[in-house]
Motif scaffolding. Structure first.
Motif, PDB file in Angstrom:
ATOM      1  N   UNK A  72       0.827  -1.212   0.000  1.00 29.03           N
ATOM      2  CA  UNK A  72       0.000   0.000   0.000  1.00 29.03           C
ATOM      3  C   UNK A  72       0.859   1.258   0.000  1.00 29.03           C
ATOM      4  N   UNK A  73       1.969   1.204   0.735  1.00 30.09           N
ATOM      5  CA  UNK A  73       2.901   2.340   0.735  1.00 30.09           C
ATOM      6  C   UNK A  73       3.482   2.529  -0.661  1.00 30.09           C
ATOM      7  N   UNK A  74       3.845   1.438  -1.314  1.00 29.65           N
ATOM      8  CA  UNK A  74       4.362   1.505  -2.683  1.00 29.65           C
ATOM      9  C   UNK A  74       3.343   2.142  -3.623  1.00 29.65           C
ATOM     10  N   UNK A  75       2.101   1.705  -3.518  1.00 34.04           N
ATOM     11  CA  UNK A  75       1.061   2.238  -4.406  1.00 34.04           C
ATOM     12  C   UNK A  75       0.827   3.720  -4.144  1.00 34.04           C
TER      13      UNK A  75
ATOM     14  N   UNK B  47      -0.080  -5.251  -7.874  1.00 35.79           N
ATOM     15  CA  UNK B  47       0.508  -4.885  -9.171  1.00 35.79           C
ATOM     16  C   UNK B  47      -0.488  -5.110 -10.305  1.00 35.79           C
ATOM     17  N   UNK B  48      -1.253  -6.191 -10.218  1.00 34.17           N
ATOM     18  CA  UNK B  48      -2.324  -6.424 -11.187  1.00 34.17           C
ATOM     19  C   UNK B  48      -3.230  -5.197 -11.266  1.00 34.17           C
ATOM     20  N   UNK B  49      -3.649  -4.745 -10.089  1.00 37.74           N
ATOM     21  CA  UNK B  49      -4.573  -3.614 -10.007  1.00 37.74           C
ATOM     22  C   UNK B  49      -3.930  -2.336 -10.530  1.00 37.74           C
ATOM     23  N   UNK B  50      -2.685  -2.106 -10.160  1.00 36.27           N
ATOM     24  CA  UNK B  50      -1.978  -0.893 -10.585  1.00 36.27           C
ATOM     25  C   UNK B  50      -1.833  -0.851 -12.103  1.00 36.27           C
ATOM     26  N   UNK B  51      -1.418  -1.979 -12.688  1.00 39.74           N
ATOM     27  CA  UNK B  51      -1.226  -2.026 -14.146  1.00 39.74           C
ATOM     28  C   UNK B  51      -2.548  -1.741 -14.869  1.00 39.74           C
ATOM     29  N   UNK B  52      -3.639  -2.334 -14.358  1.00 39.94           N
ATOM     30  CA  UNK B  52      -4.955  -2.100 -14.966  1.00 39.94           C
ATOM     31  C   UNK B  52      -5.386  -0.647 -14.841  1.00 39.94           C
ATOM     32  N   UNK B  53      -5.193  -0.045 -13.672  1.00 39.13           N
ATOM     33  CA  UNK B  53      -5.580   1.361 -13.466  1.00 39.13           C
ATOM     34  C   UNK B  53      -4.778   2.303 -14.361  1.00 39.13           C
ATOM     35  N   UNK B  54      -3.483   2.042 -14.486  1.00 36.49           N
ATOM     36  CA  UNK B  54      -2.646   2.901 -15.326  1.00 36.49           C
ATOM     37  C   UNK B  54      -3.037   2.790 -16.803  1.00 36.49           C
ATOM     38  N   UNK B  55      -3.348   1.580 -17.227  1.00 35.91           N
ATOM     39  CA  UNK B  55      -3.780   1.419 -18.625  1.00 35.91           C
ATOM     40  C   UNK B  55      -5.071   2.175 -18.885  1.00 35.91           C
TER      41      UNK B  55
ATOM     42  N   UNK C  98       1.665 -12.816 -13.575  1.00 36.52           N
ATOM     43  CA  UNK C  98       1.787 -11.368 -13.751  1.00 36.52           C
ATOM     44  C   UNK C  98       2.341 -11.012 -15.123  1.00 36.52           C
ATOM     45  N   UNK C  99       3.210 -11.885 -15.666  1.00 30.87           N
ATOM     46  CA  UNK C  99       3.827 -11.599 -16.963  1.00 30.87           C
ATOM     47  C   UNK C  99       2.776 -11.451 -18.052  1.00 30.87           C
ATOM     48  N   UNK C 100       1.658 -12.171 -17.902  1.00 30.77           N
ATOM     49  CA  UNK C 100       0.583 -12.073 -18.903  1.00 30.77           C
ATOM     50  C   UNK C 100      -0.129 -10.730 -18.814  1.00 30.77           C
ATOM     51  N   UNK C 101      -0.257 -10.201 -17.604  1.00 29.58           N
ATOM     52  CA  UNK C 101      -0.879  -8.885 -17.426  1.00 29.58           C
ATOM     53  C   UNK C 101       0.081  -7.783 -17.863  1.00 29.58           C
ATOM     54  N   UNK C 102       1.349  -7.943 -17.486  1.00 31.11           N
ATOM     55  CA  UNK C 102       2.357  -6.933 -17.810  1.00 31.11           C
ATOM     56  C   UNK C 102       2.667  -6.916 -19.298  1.00 31.11           C
ATOM     57  N   UNK C 103       2.809  -8.096 -19.872  1.00 34.60           N
ATOM     58  CA  UNK C 103       3.223  -8.214 -21.271  1.00 34.60           C
ATOM     59  C   UNK C 103       4.721  -8.388 -21.370  1.00 34.60           C
ATOM     60  N   UNK C 104       5.172  -9.423 -22.085  1.00 33.06           N
ATOM     61  CA  UNK C 104       6.598  -9.701 -22.187  1.00 33.06           C
ATOM     62  C   UNK C 104       7.376  -8.544 -22.786  1.00 33.06           C
TER      63      UNK C 104
END
Length: 577
Positions: free
Chosen positions: A464-467, A502-510, A534-540
């Motif tokens: 949470x601190x990171x986010x 991280x899943x949530x963060x990547x989705x929100x940023x997109x 996570x690699x599938x959400x992030x993308x290679x």
């Protein structure tokens, strides 16, 4: 296999003739030290002085056979004696015999704890005693010991148990001071310091003991009423059969656990220091636990209370040239001969002299330097030291070390839950990326790129601190932000809670039109990317070896070459899929 549990089988067959002089000299000197120290420390523990000699005998011999450190001098020590006294005082035992029996039972319990910890390879637990905790605890314990000895120096009958209560009672009874005891005590302190000043290797405490015994023996009538040690049983300790019941086990459990932990930490600190100085052998933490456990268990059956390595005796052992455990065997023989032939002489020893020996010895335990350093440099660790010191001094010895460890863990949790986060910029003319706050003039930033470095593992305690920090930096960078690059070089682990975050963060940023990239992830972290999905959400395509490569991609959508692609995406998890 036997050498692992009995290191004497390793050094004895390889014993060299040139070791003998150093071992004999060190053993004789330490043995002479053990006699007054043992009796003095038994008084701290609330036991008759002879039990200090018992604790200097059998545990010393057993440790010589089983200890992996060849130079530790085992026997009664001030700090452990104080823990025994404070723990047993709280149990409010009815008679002196019950008190003695419980002290011996406690040694057995401590030994069983240490032995179990050794076999389960729990030597690493000593690492949880941080330097500020040890310093604060030891300094406070030294003051507690000093207060406990004032009654012998002043010749007062003090019944209070707690430190503050003892100080109050001394204040109330100070008019009853026995000035003969006070004079003997002060004179003993002065003489010990004088002998130490005269020559460091002089057995100052033993010399003062001898002088005081002669003084009392020949001038008893002229001196008058002086508080003496009294009759000391002659002969070696007999076999003692413990009769502990279930209630004793329950009552002794917290004291034994604390004592086992503290004494091992003390011994291991000394053992490592001696090992590093000599560089002649390796000290095994788990074998040290087993050796101390064996020493206390066997010793308890021969009327020994809890024993441990003594700092001053170990220092003398090293300085006198000890090379092997033979020095401990020699010192035990010296104590044994004293028990067989010399105990009647010690009945003339004034208690004030033993108190003086303790006061001089524990002065070295008080750390004046570290609190000053921490106050100037590390305020949080100074607070930790102060809290441990005050808890030990005002509440109790056991509580002091427990609270000290808890305070350490709270401080550790606070640090790892709020780790260092840096916004990076590229040093002009290079491909180095550094903290823009440290390199304001040299570092260049990019209007559409935010580069963030997270200097810790990413887990449930700091996700949470990171986010929050990430979103704060994104808000500062907007509008115009298109890419966020996470420099993951310092991230060695990511748990399931952080992966979900991280899943949530990547989705929100997109959703905001911002692309999330990761650079510099080490192998174990990449394995987690694949095993967690996570690699599938992030993308290679968004995983890079170096920060510069990620920046090049963001600036020109430059694709990775085959080597960069292979290194960036390498993972054991991927290979096994």
């Amino acid at each position: 296999m036997l050498k692992r549990f009995f290191p004497i089988l390793d050094w004895l067959p390889n014993y060299k003739k040139e070791y003998l002089q150093g071992d004999f000299s060190a053993g004789l000197t330490v043995g002479i030290m053990l006699i007054p120290q043992g009796m003095a420390y038994a008084l701290i523990a609330g036991l008759p002085p002879v039990y200090g000699l018992y604790a200097a005998l059998v545990p010393n011999l057993v440790y010589a056979l089983t200890g992996s450190s060849r130079k530790l001098a085992v026997g009664p020590v001030a700090l452990d004696s104080l823990i025994v006294a404070s723990g047993l005082a709280a149990m409010k035992l009815a008679t002196t015999q019950e008190y003695i029996a419980m002290a011996l039972f406690l040694a057995l319990f401590v030994g069983l704890f240490q032995l179990a910890m050794g076999f389960f390879k729990m030597g690493f637990l000593a690492n949880f005693l941080s330097r500020p905790v040890v310093s604060g605890f030891t300094s406070a314990a030294a003051l507690v010991i000093a207060v406990s000895q004032l009654k012998y120096i002043l010749g007062l009958d003090i019944r209070a148990l707690g430190t503050l209560e003892t100080v109050v009672e001394i204040g109330q009874k100070v008019s009853e001071t026995n000035f003969l005891d006070l004079g003997i005590g002060v004179a003993a302190i002065v003489l010990i310091l004088f002998f130490k000043w005269l020559h460091k290797k002089l057995p100052a405490a033993m010399l003062v003991v001898v002088l005081s015994i002669f003084g009392i023996y020949f001038f008893t009538e002229q001196i008058g009423q002086v508080s003496l040690v009294g009759d000391i049983p002659k002969g070696l300790p007999s076999f003692f059969l413990h009769k502990g019941d279930s209630m004793q086990w329950v009552s002794a459990f917290p004291i034994a656990l604390t004592l086992a932990f503290i004494s091992f930490a003390e011994a291991m600190t000394m053992a490592k220091a001696v090992e590093e100085k000599s560089n002649e052998y390796y000290t095994d933490a788990n074998q040290e636990l087993r050796a101390l456990g064996f020493s206390n268990i066997v010793g308890s059956f021969f009327q020994s209370y809890s024993a441990n390595a003594g700092l001053s005796r170990t220092a003398v052992n090293v300085n006198e040239g000890a090379k092997t455990g033979l020095s401990s065997i020699v010192s035990a023989i010296v104590v044994g001969l004293t028990l067989l032939f010399l105990t009647p002489i010690f009945s003339f020893l004034p208690r004030a002299v033993l108190g003086a020996i303790i006061l001089v010895a524990i002065y070295g335990l008080i750390d004046f330097k570290l609190p000053v350093e921490l106050f100037k440099q590390r305020k949080d660790e100074f607070v930790l030291l102060a809290l441990t010191f005050l808890t030990t001094l005002l509440i109790g010895i056991t509580q002091g070390i427990i609270f000290g460890v808890v305070f350490s863990l709270v401080l550790l949790v606070n640090r790892i839950s709020r780790p260092h986060i840096a916004v990076l910029g590229r040093i002009k003319g290079t491909d180095y990326f550094r903290n823009v706050e440290r390199f304001e003039e040299e570092a260049e930033s990019f209007p559409n790129i935010l580069i963030l470095r997270f200097d810790a593992q990413l887990f449930f305690g700091n996700k949470d601190y990171f986010k929050r920090q990430l979103l704060y930096q994104i808000k500062k960078k907007q509008p115009g932000l298109e890419y966020v690059i996470l420099n993951a070089e310092a991230i060695n682990y990511i748990d399931s809670s952080a992966i979900a975050s991280l899943h949530q963060i990547i989705g929100e940023l997109r959703g905001q039109g911002i692309q999330f990239l990761i650079a510099g992830a080490i192998g174990p972290t990449r394995d987690i990317f694949y095993s967690s999905g996570l690699i599938e959400i992030l993308g290679q395509e968004n995983l890079f070896v170096r920060t510069q490569e990620a920046v090049d991609y963001c600036k020109s959508l430059k694709t990775k070459n085959s080597i960069q692609q292979k290194i960036a995406l390498q993972s054991k998890t991927k290979m096994n899929m």
